[in-house]
Design an enzyme around this catalytic site. Structure first.
Site, PDB file in Angstrom:
ATOM      1  N   ILE A 156       0.661  -1.907  -8.800  1.00 38.98           N
ATOM      2  CA  ILE A 156      -0.794  -1.791  -8.923  1.00 38.98           C
ATOM      3  C   ILE A 156      -1.348  -1.698  -7.501  1.00 38.98           C
ATOM      4  O   ILE A 156      -1.083  -2.576  -6.679  1.00 38.98           O
ATOM      5  CB  ILE A 156      -1.416  -3.030  -9.609  1.00 38.98           C
ATOM      6  CG1 ILE A 156      -0.659  -3.414 -10.887  1.00 38.98           C
ATOM      7  CG2 ILE A 156      -2.900  -2.796  -9.873  1.00 38.98           C
ATOM      8  CD1 ILE A 156      -0.684  -2.382 -11.959  1.00 38.98           C
ATOM      9  N   PHE A 160       1.494  -6.351  -7.440  1.00 40.84           N
ATOM     10  CA  PHE A 160       0.142  -6.074  -6.964  1.00 40.84           C
ATOM     11  C   PHE A 160       0.140  -5.863  -5.455  1.00 40.84           C
ATOM     12  O   PHE A 160       0.682  -6.674  -4.703  1.00 40.84           O
ATOM     13  CB  PHE A 160      -0.787  -7.262  -7.262  1.00 40.84           C
ATOM     14  CG  PHE A 160      -1.329  -7.326  -8.657  1.00 40.84           C
ATOM     15  CD1 PHE A 160      -2.614  -6.881  -8.942  1.00 40.84           C
ATOM     16  CD2 PHE A 160      -0.568  -7.849  -9.693  1.00 40.84           C
ATOM     17  CE1 PHE A 160      -3.127  -6.950 -10.230  1.00 40.84           C
ATOM     18  CE2 PHE A 160      -1.077  -7.922 -10.989  1.00 40.84           C
ATOM     19  CZ  PHE A 160      -2.353  -7.473 -11.256  1.00 40.84           C
ATOM     20  N   ASP A 161      -0.502  -4.779  -5.022  1.00 43.89           N
ATOM     21  CA  ASP A 161      -0.863  -4.657  -3.622  1.00 43.89           C
ATOM     22  C   ASP A 161      -1.868  -5.767  -3.322  1.00 43.89           C
ATOM     23  O   ASP A 161      -2.433  -6.354  -4.253  1.00 43.89           O
ATOM     24  CB  ASP A 161      -1.484  -3.274  -3.395  1.00 43.89           C
ATOM     25  CG  ASP A 161      -2.091  -3.136  -2.022  1.00 43.89           C
ATOM     26  OD1 ASP A 161      -1.399  -3.432  -1.028  1.00 43.89           O
ATOM     27  OD2 ASP A 161      -3.278  -2.746  -1.938  1.00 43.89           O
ATOM     28  N   PHE A 162      -2.114  -6.055  -2.054  1.00 50.89           N
ATOM     29  CA  PHE A 162      -3.027  -7.147  -1.715  1.00 50.89           C
ATOM     30  C   PHE A 162      -4.376  -6.646  -1.197  1.00 50.89           C
ATOM     31  O   PHE A 162      -5.401  -6.819  -1.838  1.00 50.89           O
ATOM     32  CB  PHE A 162      -2.384  -8.083  -0.697  1.00 50.89           C
ATOM     33  CG  PHE A 162      -3.168  -9.338  -0.464  1.00 50.89           C
ATOM     34  CD1 PHE A 162      -3.191 -10.343  -1.414  1.00 50.89           C
ATOM     35  CD2 PHE A 162      -3.903  -9.512   0.708  1.00 50.89           C
ATOM     36  CE1 PHE A 162      -3.936 -11.506  -1.219  1.00 50.89           C
ATOM     37  CE2 PHE A 162      -4.641 -10.670   0.920  1.00 50.89           C
ATOM     38  CZ  PHE A 162      -4.662 -11.674  -0.037  1.00 50.89           C
TER      39      PHE A 162
END
Length: 212
Positions: free
Chosen positions: A161, A7-9
């Site tokens: 993502i 996951f990107d943040f």
């Protein structure tokens, strides 16, 4: 079947836009650039800051580095608290991990800032791993962050993502697909144009893509 989910943040797990944009404005004004419209700085949420400062203000790399340092001056004190988690994302992450999947953060944000935000919000143990850039410039490219996590978890069944084109391009460079999310900071059409394999409008849609 996805086994490793990165996951990107910023703009994907947490809405960090307020803190980022206010800190960019703080840095810009310190260098003589006025930014009365905060929303005009949405482009800074996600991509590497140095490149964005160079692009928006036409400054050289050295000046951009000084602007990043000025940005961090405010962000480290105030910006870290100017954010909130996207509803439903923590629950999805917990569900994915309960199914035995590896779930990690792969962000261009400094690792220390990311960990601090997660811990402040009570999500310090939410992910299997949290990896970002470092203050000294290590892992400044998104692909470098992704590649290091893939070394740990493997490439088979891995997916990224994210909410910006740099997430898609970084994943592509590492040979894995990227699923875009529409609740972040991308311009209309940005993610699919960059090559995202699909676009989730909601967290429920993302769950259906990842789990079915």
């Amino acid at each position: 079947m996805y086994r490793t989910i990165l996951f990107d943040f910023d703009g994907t797990v947490f809405d960090t836009g307020e803190g980022i944009m206010k800190s960019v404005r703080y840095a810009a004004e310190a260098f003589g650039y006025q930014e009365p419209d905060l929303e005009a700085l949405r482009c800074f949420v996600g991509p590497p800051l140095r490149g964005q400062f160079m692009k928006r203000y036409g400054v050289d790399a050295g000046t951009a580095e000084k602007m990043v340092a000025k940005y961090r001056e405010r962000y480290s004190v105030k910006g870290l608290g100017e954010c909130s988690v996207y509803p439903g994302v923590p629950e999805l992450v917990r569900e994915l991990r309960s199914m035995g999947k590896n779930v990690a953060i792969a962000t261009g944000k400094p690792t220390a800032f990311t960990v601090s935000i997660l811990e402040r919000a009570g999500y310090g143990e939410l992910f299997d791993a949290v990896l970002g850039s470092e203050f000294d410039g290590t892992r400044s490219k998104k692909s470098e962050v992704i590649a290091e996590l893939l070394e740990k978890y493997g490439r088979d069944g891995a997916a990224m993502i994210g909410d910006r084109d740099n997430d898609v391009l970084g994943a592509k460079e590492c040979g894995i697909p990227c699923i875009g999310v529409a609740w972040g900071y991308a311009e209309p059409g940005e993610l699919l144009k960059a090559g995202a394999i699909s676009l989730a409008e909601t967290v429920d849609e993302l769950r259906n893509i990842l789990i079915g």
